[in-house]
Design a protein around this motif. Structure first.
Motif, PDB file in Angstrom:
ATOM      1  N   ARG A   1       0.735  -1.202  -0.342  1.00  0.00           N
ATOM      2  CA  ARG A   1      -0.532   0.106  -0.036  1.00  0.00           C
ATOM      3  C   ARG A   1       0.910   1.730  -0.126  1.00  0.00           C
ATOM      4  NH1 ARG A   1      -4.624   3.442   0.851  1.00  0.00           N
ATOM      5  NH2 ARG A   1      -4.130   4.559   2.870  1.00  0.00           N
ATOM      6  N   SER A   2       1.820   0.982   0.451  1.00  0.00           N
ATOM      7  CA  SER A   2       2.986   2.422   0.906  1.00  0.00           C
ATOM      8  C   SER A   2       3.820   2.392  -0.394  1.00  0.00           C
ATOM      9  CB  SER A   2       4.043   2.228   1.970  1.00  0.00           C
ATOM     10  OG  SER A   2       4.870   0.854   1.701  1.00  0.00           O
ATOM     11  N   TYR A   3       3.367   1.713  -0.917  1.00  0.00           N
ATOM     12  CA  TYR A   3       4.640   1.757  -2.273  1.00  0.00           C
ATOM     13  C   TYR A   3       3.447   2.532  -3.255  1.00  0.00           C
ATOM     14  CZ  TYR A   3       7.041   0.424  -6.049  1.00  0.00           C
ATOM     15  OH  TYR A   3       8.005   0.223  -7.401  1.00  0.00           O
ATOM     16  N   TYR A   4       1.771   1.635  -3.324  1.00  0.00           N
ATOM     17  CA  TYR A   4       1.263   1.608  -4.470  1.00  0.00           C
ATOM     18  C   TYR A   4       0.486   3.540  -3.662  1.00  0.00           C
ATOM     19  CZ  TYR A   4       0.720  -2.441  -6.181  1.00  0.00           C
ATOM     20  OH  TYR A   4       0.807  -3.772  -6.137  1.00  0.00           O
ATOM     21  N   ALA A   5       0.460   3.802  -3.123  1.00  0.00           N
ATOM     22  CA  ALA A   5       0.329   5.065  -3.075  1.00  0.00           C
ATOM     23  C   ALA A   5       1.326   6.264  -3.546  1.00  0.00           C
ATOM     24  CB  ALA A   5       0.122   5.883  -1.386  1.00  0.00           C
ATOM     25  N   THR A   6       2.687   5.443  -4.283  1.00  0.00           N
ATOM     26  CA  THR A   6       2.829   7.029  -4.687  1.00  0.00           C
ATOM     27  C   THR A   6       3.070   6.697  -6.623  1.00  0.00           C
ATOM     28  OG1 THR A   6       4.568   4.810  -4.986  1.00  0.00           O
ATOM     29  CG2 THR A   6       4.996   6.829  -3.010  1.00  0.00           C
ATOM     30  N   ILE A   7       2.273   5.966  -6.384  1.00  0.00           N
ATOM     31  CA  ILE A   7       1.961   5.562  -7.994  1.00  0.00           C
ATOM     32  C   ILE A   7       0.707   6.922  -8.422  1.00  0.00           C
ATOM     33  CG2 ILE A   7       0.598   4.342  -9.560  1.00  0.00           C
ATOM     34  CD1 ILE A   7       1.298   2.031  -8.688  1.00  0.00           C
ATOM     35  N   ASP A   8       1.202   7.684  -9.533  1.00  0.00           N
ATOM     36  CA  ASP A   8       0.315   8.502  -9.948  1.00  0.00           C
ATOM     37  C   ASP A   8      -0.856   8.564 -10.131  1.00  0.00           C
ATOM     38  OD1 ASP A   8      -0.519  11.127 -11.409  1.00  0.00           O
ATOM     39  OD2 ASP A   8       0.954  10.760 -13.061  1.00  0.00           O
ATOM     40  N   PRO A   9      -1.958   9.146  -9.701  1.00  0.00           N
ATOM     41  CA  PRO A   9      -3.386   9.036  -9.651  1.00  0.00           C
ATOM     42  C   PRO A   9      -3.418   8.412 -11.499  1.00  0.00           C
ATOM     43  CG  PRO A   9      -2.929  10.399  -8.189  1.00  0.00           C
ATOM     44  CD  PRO A   9      -1.204  10.234  -8.393  1.00  0.00           C
ATOM     45  N   GLU A  10      -2.850   9.855 -11.706  1.00  0.00           N
ATOM     46  CA  GLU A  10      -3.635  10.852 -13.501  1.00  0.00           C
ATOM     47  C   GLU A  10      -2.835   9.506 -14.565  1.00  0.00           C
ATOM     48  OE1 GLU A  10      -1.704  14.595 -14.430  1.00  0.00           O
ATOM     49  OE2 GLU A  10      -3.144  15.209 -13.675  1.00  0.00           O
ATOM     50  N   MET A  11      -1.937   8.933 -14.085  1.00  0.00           N
ATOM     51  CA  MET A  11      -1.750   7.737 -14.629  1.00  0.00           C
ATOM     52  C   MET A  11      -2.476   6.443 -15.092  1.00  0.00           C
ATOM     53  SD  MET A  11       1.698   5.025 -14.780  1.00  0.00           S
ATOM     54  CE  MET A  11       0.782   4.397 -12.810  1.00  0.00           C
TER      55      MET A  11
ATOM     56  N   TYR B   1      -4.973  -3.308 -12.898  1.00  0.00           N
ATOM     57  CA  TYR B   1      -3.523  -3.809 -12.052  1.00  0.00           C
ATOM     58  C   TYR B   1      -2.665  -4.920 -13.103  1.00  0.00           C
ATOM     59  CZ  TYR B   1      -1.778  -7.398  -8.919  1.00  0.00           C
ATOM     60  OH  TYR B   1      -1.487  -7.748  -7.981  1.00  0.00           O
ATOM     61  N   TRP B   2      -2.792  -5.527 -13.575  1.00  0.00           N
ATOM     62  CA  TRP B   2      -2.489  -6.550 -14.591  1.00  0.00           C
ATOM     63  C   TRP B   2      -1.819  -6.081 -15.965  1.00  0.00           C
ATOM     64  CZ3 TRP B   2      -1.201 -11.628 -14.038  1.00  0.00           C
ATOM     65  CH2 TRP B   2      -0.600 -12.242 -15.449  1.00  0.00           C
ATOM     66  N   LYS B   3      -1.829  -5.042 -16.516  1.00  0.00           N
ATOM     67  CA  LYS B   3      -0.627  -4.183 -17.381  1.00  0.00           C
ATOM     68  C   LYS B   3       0.340  -3.094 -16.637  1.00  0.00           C
ATOM     69  CE  LYS B   3      -1.509  -5.090 -21.029  1.00  0.00           C
ATOM     70  NZ  LYS B   3      -0.289  -6.025 -21.799  1.00  0.00           N
ATOM     71  N   ILE B   4      -0.720  -2.919 -16.010  1.00  0.00           N
ATOM     72  CA  ILE B   4      -0.045  -0.843 -14.951  1.00  0.00           C
ATOM     73  C   ILE B   4       1.063  -1.468 -13.894  1.00  0.00           C
ATOM     74  CG2 ILE B   4      -0.256   1.485 -14.778  1.00  0.00           C
ATOM     75  CD1 ILE B   4      -2.143   0.943 -16.622  1.00  0.00           C
ATOM     76  N   ILE B   5      -0.467  -2.006 -12.925  1.00  0.00           N
ATOM     77  CA  ILE B   5       0.234  -1.273 -11.102  1.00  0.00           C
ATOM     78  C   ILE B   5       1.286  -2.619 -11.277  1.00  0.00           C
ATOM     79  CG2 ILE B   5      -0.240  -1.903  -9.324  1.00  0.00           C
ATOM     80  CD1 ILE B   5      -1.972   0.346  -9.873  1.00  0.00           C
ATOM     81  N   LEU B   6       1.023  -4.238 -12.292  1.00  0.00           N
ATOM     82  CA  LEU B   6       1.402  -5.459 -11.474  1.00  0.00           C
ATOM     83  C   LEU B   6       3.134  -5.333 -12.253  1.00  0.00           C
ATOM     84  CD1 LEU B   6       1.117  -7.931 -10.060  1.00  0.00           C
ATOM     85  CD2 LEU B   6       1.037  -9.241 -12.056  1.00  0.00           C
ATOM     86  N   PRO B   7       3.317  -5.055 -12.769  1.00  0.00           N
ATOM     87  CA  PRO B   7       4.813  -4.569 -13.775  1.00  0.00           C
ATOM     88  C   PRO B   7       5.643  -3.583 -13.196  1.00  0.00           C
ATOM     89  CG  PRO B   7       2.950  -4.296 -15.843  1.00  0.00           C
ATOM     90  CD  PRO B   7       2.306  -4.840 -14.288  1.00  0.00           C
ATOM     91  N   LEU B   8       4.451  -2.813 -12.734  1.00  0.00           N
ATOM     92  CA  LEU B   8       5.369  -1.637 -11.727  1.00  0.00           C
ATOM     93  C   LEU B   8       5.821  -1.996 -10.340  1.00  0.00           C
ATOM     94  CD1 LEU B   8       3.088   1.765 -12.790  1.00  0.00           C
ATOM     95  CD2 LEU B   8       5.860   1.104 -13.671  1.00  0.00           C
ATOM     96  N   SER B   9       5.513  -2.808 -10.011  1.00  0.00           N
ATOM     97  CA  SER B   9       4.979  -3.894  -8.398  1.00  0.00           C
ATOM     98  C   SER B   9       6.767  -4.192  -8.311  1.00  0.00           C
ATOM     99  CB  SER B   9       3.896  -4.781  -8.267  1.00  0.00           C
ATOM    100  OG  SER B   9       3.193  -4.102  -8.189  1.00  0.00           O
ATOM    101  N   VAL B  10       8.011  -4.405  -9.049  1.00  0.00           N
ATOM    102  CA  VAL B  10       8.487  -5.185  -8.979  1.00  0.00           C
ATOM    103  C   VAL B  10       9.596  -5.027  -7.478  1.00  0.00           C
ATOM    104  CG1 VAL B  10      10.402  -6.786 -10.254  1.00  0.00           C
ATOM    105  CG2 VAL B  10       8.923  -7.014 -11.302  1.00  0.00           C
TER     106      VAL B  10
END
Lengths: 294, 379
Positions: free
Chosen positions: A179-189, A204-213
């Motif tokens: 959660r602390s990591y996802y909070a930094t993801i640009d909401p506009e994106m 989730y599959w195409k954007i969040i997951l690839p950015l979560s490594v």
């Protein structure tokens, strides 16, 4: 003063720097001495151990690698079972944590805060306090009877229970980390992705997951270490000796009459090796995740 | 291509039990292919309006229609609208090509080859053809801006929404992109709603501009109408840089009397005021003339406070007396030399003044446009 001396390297000695290094060396020695003593002990014969101080290297006559072989042969089964437990439990809690964190951070719905509070509360429940309810729960479920039709799984009932328990226990902390990591993801994106026509699941599959490594590396290391090193749940839930995990095997290296310290030390190193390997494998992403850079 | 209609659109946010009206009863019609700029100070509700059209915010009341279809409750993906964000909002882990094809993959059934062709064409059009295999972090700000535009264009939507797309660029690049964006929009002919707080962008880019303040629509007009015929004092002050000078005045007989000066009015001007007593006199800096000697009723002795040389012109800040608090600004030619502290005579030509009701801010009289129409070249 000090900067002057540092710049002028040809004349004089920087006493401040020498002092600093001296302190650092002493501190390093202090922290490494137990490790060093353990390693030295593991290479000593029983006689050499009795006849020398722990941190002194073994004399040529007392040097042996026998404890390592014995420890490995006695821990083999435990290491195998622990891998069987820790790998799926770690992966599952990380995946569930990531999914929960996405739903609680990047998707908007009513009553989110209450659910987040529940997750946070979950982090603070100590292992000890759930031991009794946990055993009662698994007795009630009767997993062994449910799995009776599949002998391969039925034999592993204890490990399966442990996998589920550790997964459940790990979800809150994983969720908060994600959660602390996802909070930094640009909401506009994410809004751009919605306008591009992507559904919540696709985002989730195409954007969040690839950015979560990077944050996956953090949770994988953390959870793997936690589960690998756990003794308490294993002690309570595992009944059959075939299912015993490495922490239980290590505990049994402690003889009842004669203490074989060299064997115990070698065993401790064998048992610690996999967590070290995990750290080396994911170390780079771990640093990235901790630094919070996406 | 489509007609976009905002019909009595209102947005109320709930802030811990108290209601905050962000957008209050806004009516705007965008003709097919029109470029409309929504402008206003920060917090005026312009972005909220745009986000309601995009489907990122719900509409509290009123209707948003796209070609007679009410889209209030349609999800963003069903609206056929593309948006360009201020932060560009590119997907950092995807290449330029993947960024641009994502929307087509998610929202259409087109096969890979068709998508690839469309993306290549759009990238060529935006001069980013050779960058398609790079990641966003390897691009400059201007290039990212183009990718963000390309991502919107490639989808060939009914409506473009742009939320301050140029505000992250440096000044030089911004004016270049301004022209290019305008040309692109003209070529594509897509109905566009463009949000900005920058009145220069509003003036130069839009077919029409809609000025918002405090959630309320102040005026929808062509840029020149908004500049020369502002509907109220807010619009008059917001459009134009430096801003219009305002003086609070009171009607006494046939003249306006203020704290520092009095301004005699002609019969014609007095009639347009009706029975208003307290008014605000407005005059644009470029309409104030600096003359050598006070010779008329509308000439005032002043002292130069500060001079801002801009090269092509000078912004001269004037006080009525050396120790006065009232400062107003006049814009004069860049070749005229004026120095701080020197006395000057300011002339406010009556044909150039605006008068506003001091209570409501409504425009009572705008400047006459006779000279303006003559000055405009024929096309």
């Amino acid at each position: 003063m000090s900067s002057q001396t540092a710049n002028d390297s040809t004349s004089g000695i920087d006493f401040q720097r020498i002092g600093l290094y001296a302190v650092l060396v002493v501190m390093a020695a202090f922290y490494l001495s137990p490790l060093e003593s353990g390693l030295m002990t593991a290479f000593k014969s029983q006689e050499a151990f009795i006849g020398s101080t722990p941190f002194v290297p073994p004399p040529p006559s007392g040097f042996t690698v026998e404890p390592w072989f014995e420890a490995w042969s006695r821990l083999q089964l435990g290491v195998f079972n622990s891998l069987l437990l820790a790998i799926p439990a770690t992966a599952l809690s990380a995946i569930f944590g990531s999914l929960a964190a996405y739903g609680l951070t990047n998707v908007d719905w009513r009553g989110q805060v209450a659910v987040i509070m529940l997750f946070v509360a979950g982090i603070f429940v100590p292992y000890q306090s759930v031991l009794v309810p946990l055993t009662q729960f698994w007795t009630m479920v009767g997993l062994e009877d449910i799995l009776a039709g599949v002998p391969l799984l039925a034999e592993r009932t204890g490990l399966l229970e442990l996998i589920i328990t550790h997964t459940a226990y790990g979800i809150p902390i994983c969720t908060i980390l994600f959660r602390s990591y996802y909070a930094t993801i640009d909401p506009e994106m994410l809004e751009a992705a919605r306008l591009d026509g992507a559904t919540v699941a696709r985002i989730y599959w195409k954007i969040i997951l690839p950015l979560s490594v990077p944050i996956f590396a953090v949770t994988l290391i953390y959870q793997f270490t936690q589960i690998w090193n756990d003794l308490l749940f294993a002690l309570v839930l595992l009944t059959s000796p075939e299912n015993q995990v490495v922490t239980l095997s290590l505990n049994q290296l402690q003889g009842s009459m004669v203490q074989q310290y060299n064997l115990q030390m070698a065993g401790a190193f064998v048992a610690a090796l996999p967590t070290l390997v995990v750290y080396v494998l994911f170390g780079e992403q771990f640093a990235e995740g901790v630094a919070g850079e996406s | 291509m489509a007609q976009l209609i905002l019909d009595h659109v209102t947005k109320v946010f709930d802030d811990n039990g108290s209601d905050i009206v962000a957008v209050d009863d806004v009516n705007i019609d965008l003709e097919d292919g029109e470029f409309l700029v929504l402008v206003g100070p920060s917090g005026c509700g312009k972005s909220t309006t745009l986000r309601m059209v995009a489907g990122l915010e719900t509409v509290t009341s009123g209707e948003i229609r796209l070609d007679d279809r009410v889209i209030n409750d349609a999800s963003p993906r069903d609206r056929d609208i593309a948006m360009v964000f201020q932060s560009y909002a590119l997907y950092p882990h995807m290449t330029v090509r993947e960024n641009m094809s994502f929307g087509l993959e998610e929202s259409t059934d087109l096969d890979g080859d068709t998508i690839s062709t469309k993306v290549t064409e759009t990238a060529e059009m935006l001069n980013i053809g050779e960058l398609v295999d790079r990641k966003p972090r390897e691009l400059s700000g201007g290039q990212r801006q183009r990718v963000a535009l390309g991502r919107a264009i490639v989808r060939d939507p009914e409506v473009f929404l742009m939320d301050e797309p140029l505000s992250n660029l440096d000044a030089k690049l911004r004016s270049g992109m301004r022209t290019e964006l305008q040309r692109l929009q003209e070529d594509l002919g897509v109905t566009t709603m463009y949000v900005t707080h920058d009145q220069t962008e509003a003036m130069t880019m839009g077919d029409r501009i809609a000025i918002l303040n405090d959630g309320r629509l102040q005026q929808v007009a062509t840029p020149l109408e908004a500049y020369h015929q502002p509907a109220n004092q807010f619009v008059a002050g917001f459009i134009g840089d430096p801003s219009m000078n305002f003086f609070e005045m009171e009607m006494q007989g046939d003249r306006l009397v203020g704290q520092e000066f009095a301004y005699p009015l002609s019969q014609q001007t007095r009639e347009s005021l009706g029975d208003a007593v307290r008014v605000v006199l407005g005059v644009r800096p470029e309409d104030i003339e600096l003359v050598s000697e006070a010779s008329g009723d509308h000439d005032y002795e002043t002292v130069v406070d500060v001079v801002e040389p801009m090269g092509n012109e000078n912004n001269v800040y004037l006080n009525f007396t050396a120790d006065s608090d009232t400062t107003f600004v006049a814009t004069i030619g860049g070749m005229r030399s004026v120095e701080a502290g020197q006395p000057a005579v300011a002339r406010f030509p009556e044909s150039a003044i605006h008068l506003f009701d001091a209570e409501t801010g409504e425009a009572l009289k705008n400047r006459s446009l006779d000279e303006l129409e003559n000055a405009e070249p024929r096309l």
